[in-house]
Motif scaffolding. Structure first.
Motif, PDB file in Angstrom:
ATOM      1  N   ALA A 109       0.832  -1.205   0.000  1.00 27.47           N
ATOM      2  CA  ALA A 109       0.000   0.000   0.000  1.00 27.47           C
ATOM      3  C   ALA A 109       0.865   1.253   0.000  1.00 27.47           C
ATOM      4  N   LYS A 110       1.912   1.235   0.803  1.00 28.55           N
ATOM      5  CA  LYS A 110       2.816   2.393   0.849  1.00 28.55           C
ATOM      6  C   LYS A 110       3.560   2.559  -0.466  1.00 28.55           C
ATOM      7  N   ALA A 111       4.087   1.451  -1.008  1.00 29.34           N
ATOM      8  CA  ALA A 111       4.871   1.530  -2.242  1.00 29.34           C
ATOM      9  C   ALA A 111       4.028   1.962  -3.435  1.00 29.34           C
ATOM     10  N   SER A 112       2.743   1.597  -3.425  1.00 26.71           N
ATOM     11  CA  SER A 112       1.861   1.930  -4.553  1.00 26.71           C
ATOM     12  C   SER A 112       1.103   3.225  -4.341  1.00 26.71           C
ATOM     13  N   HIS A 113       1.456   3.950  -3.286  1.00 28.18           N
ATOM     14  CA  HIS A 113       0.783   5.224  -2.958  1.00 28.18           C
ATOM     15  C   HIS A 113      -0.710   5.012  -2.752  1.00 28.18           C
ATOM     16  N   ASP A 277       1.019 -10.931  -7.116  1.00 32.26           N
ATOM     17  CA  ASP A 277      -0.435 -10.870  -6.953  1.00 32.26           C
ATOM     18  C   ASP A 277      -0.856  -9.466  -6.527  1.00 32.26           C
ATOM     19  N   GLY A 278      -0.196  -8.943  -5.507  1.00 35.30           N
ATOM     20  CA  GLY A 278      -0.561  -7.619  -5.014  1.00 35.30           C
ATOM     21  C   GLY A 278      -0.294  -6.513  -6.013  1.00 35.30           C
ATOM     22  N   TRP A 279       0.841  -6.589  -6.726  1.00 33.61           N
ATOM     23  CA  TRP A 279       1.146  -5.542  -7.703  1.00 33.61           C
ATOM     24  C   TRP A 279       0.188  -5.589  -8.893  1.00 33.61           C
ATOM     25  N   ALA A 280      -0.244  -6.778  -9.299  1.00 34.00           N
ATOM     26  CA  ALA A 280      -1.217  -6.852 -10.390  1.00 34.00           C
ATOM     27  C   ALA A 280      -2.495  -6.111 -10.006  1.00 34.00           C
ATOM     28  N   THR A 281      -2.929  -6.291  -8.759  1.00 38.17           N
ATOM     29  CA  THR A 281      -4.105  -5.572  -8.271  1.00 38.17           C
ATOM     30  C   THR A 281      -3.847  -4.069  -8.211  1.00 38.17           C
ATOM     31  N   ALA A 282      -2.708  -3.688  -7.656  1.00 33.15           N
ATOM     32  CA  ALA A 282      -2.387  -2.272  -7.495  1.00 33.15           C
ATOM     33  C   ALA A 282      -2.301  -1.553  -8.837  1.00 33.15           C
ATOM     34  N   LEU A 283      -1.642  -2.171  -9.803  1.00 35.83           N
ATOM     35  CA  LEU A 283      -1.444  -1.519 -11.101  1.00 35.83           C
ATOM     36  C   LEU A 283      -2.747  -1.411 -11.876  1.00 35.83           C
ATOM     37  N   PHE A 284      -3.631  -2.422 -11.718  1.00 37.99           N
ATOM     38  CA  PHE A 284      -4.928  -2.298 -12.382  1.00 37.99           C
ATOM     39  C   PHE A 284      -5.740  -1.177 -11.739  1.00 37.99           C
ATOM     40  N   GLY A 291      -0.642   3.636 -13.949  1.00 36.68           N
ATOM     41  CA  GLY A 291      -0.134   2.295 -13.681  1.00 36.68           C
ATOM     42  C   GLY A 291       1.210   1.988 -14.319  1.00 36.68           C
ATOM     43  N   PRO A 292       1.374   2.217 -15.627  1.00 34.12           N
ATOM     44  CA  PRO A 292       2.677   1.931 -16.242  1.00 34.12           C
ATOM     45  C   PRO A 292       3.819   2.747 -15.663  1.00 34.12           C
ATOM     46  N   ASP A 293       3.582   4.019 -15.363  1.00 36.88           N
ATOM     47  CA  ASP A 293       4.637   4.832 -14.764  1.00 36.88           C
ATOM     48  C   ASP A 293       4.997   4.331 -13.370  1.00 36.88           C
ATOM     49  N   LEU A 294       3.988   3.909 -12.619  1.00 38.61           N
ATOM     50  CA  LEU A 294       4.228   3.354 -11.291  1.00 38.61           C
ATOM     51  C   LEU A 294       5.056   2.081 -11.396  1.00 38.61           C
ATOM     52  N   ALA A 295       4.666   1.199 -12.325  1.00 40.12           N
ATOM     53  CA  ALA A 295       5.411  -0.042 -12.523  1.00 40.12           C
ATOM     54  C   ALA A 295       6.856   0.238 -12.920  1.00 40.12           C
ATOM     55  N   GLN A 296       7.042   1.200 -13.811  1.00 40.42           N
ATOM     56  CA  GLN A 296       8.392   1.541 -14.262  1.00 40.42           C
ATOM     57  C   GLN A 296       9.229   2.083 -13.106  1.00 40.42           C
ATOM     58  N   SER A 297       8.626   2.909 -12.276  1.00 40.27           N
ATOM     59  CA  SER A 297       9.373   3.517 -11.177  1.00 40.27           C
ATOM     60  C   SER A 297       9.760   2.494 -10.117  1.00 40.27           C
ATOM     61  N   LYS A 298       8.982   1.436  -9.990  1.00 41.33           N
ATOM     62  CA  LYS A 298       9.255   0.394  -9.001  1.00 41.33           C
ATOM     63  C   LYS A 298       9.937  -0.826  -9.614  1.00 41.33           C
ATOM     64  N   ASN A 299      10.290  -0.727 -10.899  1.00 41.32           N
ATOM     65  CA  ASN A 299      10.969  -1.816 -11.606  1.00 41.32           C
ATOM     66  C   ASN A 299      10.147  -3.110 -11.572  1.00 41.32           C
ATOM     67  N   ILE A 300       8.849  -2.971 -11.820  1.00 39.12           N
ATOM     68  CA  ILE A 300       7.943  -4.113 -11.841  1.00 39.12           C
ATOM     69  C   ILE A 300       7.849  -4.642 -13.268  1.00 39.12           C
ATOM     70  N   ASP A 301       7.984  -5.951 -13.437  1.00 36.71           N
ATOM     71  CA  ASP A 301       7.851  -6.582 -14.749  1.00 36.71           C
ATOM     72  C   ASP A 301       6.374  -6.787 -15.031  1.00 36.71           C
ATOM     73  N   ALA A 302       5.803  -5.918 -15.854  1.00 40.43           N
ATOM     74  CA  ALA A 302       4.356  -5.917 -16.041  1.00 40.43           C
ATOM     75  C   ALA A 302       3.980  -5.830 -17.517  1.00 40.43           C
ATOM     76  N   PHE A 303       2.813  -6.396 -17.816  1.00 38.25           N
ATOM     77  CA  PHE A 303       2.278  -6.437 -19.173  1.00 38.25           C
ATOM     78  C   PHE A 303       0.839  -5.924 -19.101  1.00 38.25           C
ATOM     79  N   PHE A 304       0.607  -4.712 -19.601  1.00 40.07           N
ATOM     80  CA  PHE A 304      -0.708  -4.065 -19.561  1.00 40.07           C
ATOM     81  C   PHE A 304      -1.405  -4.291 -20.892  1.00 40.07           C
ATOM     82  N   LEU A 305      -2.665  -4.719 -20.850  1.00 40.48           N
ATOM     83  CA  LEU A 305      -3.472  -4.837 -22.058  1.00 40.48           C
ATOM     84  C   LEU A 305      -4.541  -3.758 -22.052  1.00 40.48           C
TER      85      LEU A 305
END
Length: 325
Positions: A109-113, A277-284, A291-305
């Motif tokens: 929660a803290k990391a995802s603001h 699991d948690g980051w998939a929820t947070a980014l959605f 979401g993509p900027d957040l993932a990039q800033s946290k170095n999360i390997d993510a695939f957005f459709l």
């Protein structure tokens, strides 16, 4: 971060499905076998070489999942989390596993603001997706974790770990199977997967990201290296339509309503299934705008459709590009 238009083909559908998992090809392959069962209102499946005796693991897997369900299911009135949710403000003793998962949820929660918020349970229920009653005001900062307890600042604050507990269950199940001497396998819990070792054919396990629209071929296939997990959040599995609007089960804490953007799904890959699991929820929940900027800033390997119908596109962050086939 890359943005790419996708042109789905039947070739992309090879492997297994990543958002709502089914395992048809690999489970039927001559070199593999599988066992499956039910847990957490969904299904689980373990796939490994036909040389392994998987049936000997079934009772232990079921027992593990039963313990986790007893601890963290908000659908059970006798679960540890349901009892915590009925207690008043203050500090309450908690099982070490509950403390571990709650700590991870608050860290996320803290990391995802606040995009991931383990106090949104009453809002989930208000929109027709969950059983938790309590304050409709999400306030993850009102929760705290001690060495042997969990605290809350006001009486009707509740805890909901559904956005992270299934991933934790997957991590623990994988540890159990490894401890029983199985070296190469793929474990699926309700559409979240983790690979150990290699496919019996001598390659990495492969999973296909399910198209958000039913009947469409998979838009991408990922290879899962040893120890990697993948989790997907999206609208397909839990949503309803009303007055030409689609409402999903993932709540955006900023609007106190189902997350609404042009996102169709978010798939996250990582070594820890609970965190994926948690980051998939947070980014959605964060949506396409942030979401993509957040993932990039946290170095999360993510695939957005994102997109509509068969004409979808993707945004990729971190090392996800290198896992695509």
């Amino acid at each position: 971060m890359t943005n790419s238009a996708l042109r789905p083909t039947r070739r992309n559908a090879l492997g297994m499905i990543g958002a709502t998992i089914v395992l048809p090809q690999i489970a039927q392959a001559a070199t593999t076998q599988s066992i499956e069962g039910a847990a957490f209102g969904t299904t689980w499946q373990l796939v490994a070489s036909h040389h392994d005796d998987l049936e000997r693991l079934r009772a232990d897997i079921d027992a593990l999942f039963a313990i986790i369900d007893q601890q963290m299911s908000p659908w059970r009135s006798d679960s540890d989390i349901s009892r915590f949710n009925t207690m008043g403000a203050g500090r309450h003793r908690a099982d070490p596993e509950m403390i571990l998962v709650t700590t991870a949820a608050l860290d996320l929660a803290k990391a995802s603001h606040g995009a991931f918020d383990p106090t949104v349970g009453p809002l989930v229920a208000r929109w027709g997706f969950g059983p938790i009653l309590g304050s409709p005001t999400a306030d993850w900062r009102g929760l705290s974790v001690g060495s042997g307890d969990i605290g809350k600042t006001h009486d009707d604050l509740t805890l909901d770990l559904c956005g992270i507990a299934k991933g934790r269950a997957l991590d623990l199940a994988v540890d159990l199977v490894k401890a029983r001497g199985v070296d190469n396998f793929l474990f699926d819990v309700g559409g979240e997967l983790k690979a150990v070792g290699q496919h019996p054919a001598g390659r990495s396990f492969q999973v296909a990201v399910q198209h958000p629209a039913a009947g469409q071929p998979a838009p991408a296939t990922l290879k899962l290296a040893d120890g990697m997990a993948v989790a997907t959040s999206g609208l397909r599995t839990q949503s309803y339509e009303l007055a030409d609007n689609t409402y999903g089960h993932i709540i955006d804490p900023r609007t106190r309503a189902p997350a609404k953007s042009h996102l169709l799904s978010v798939t996250v890959m990582g070594r820890d299934a609970m965190i994926a699991d948690g980051w998939a929820t947070a980014l959605f929940a964060a949506g396409l705008s942030s979401g993509p900027d957040l993932a990039q800033s946290k170095n999360i390997d993510a695939f957005f459709l994102t997109g509509e119908g068969a004409g979808i596109s993707s945004v990729r962050t971190g090392a996800i590009e290198g896992a695509l086939l």
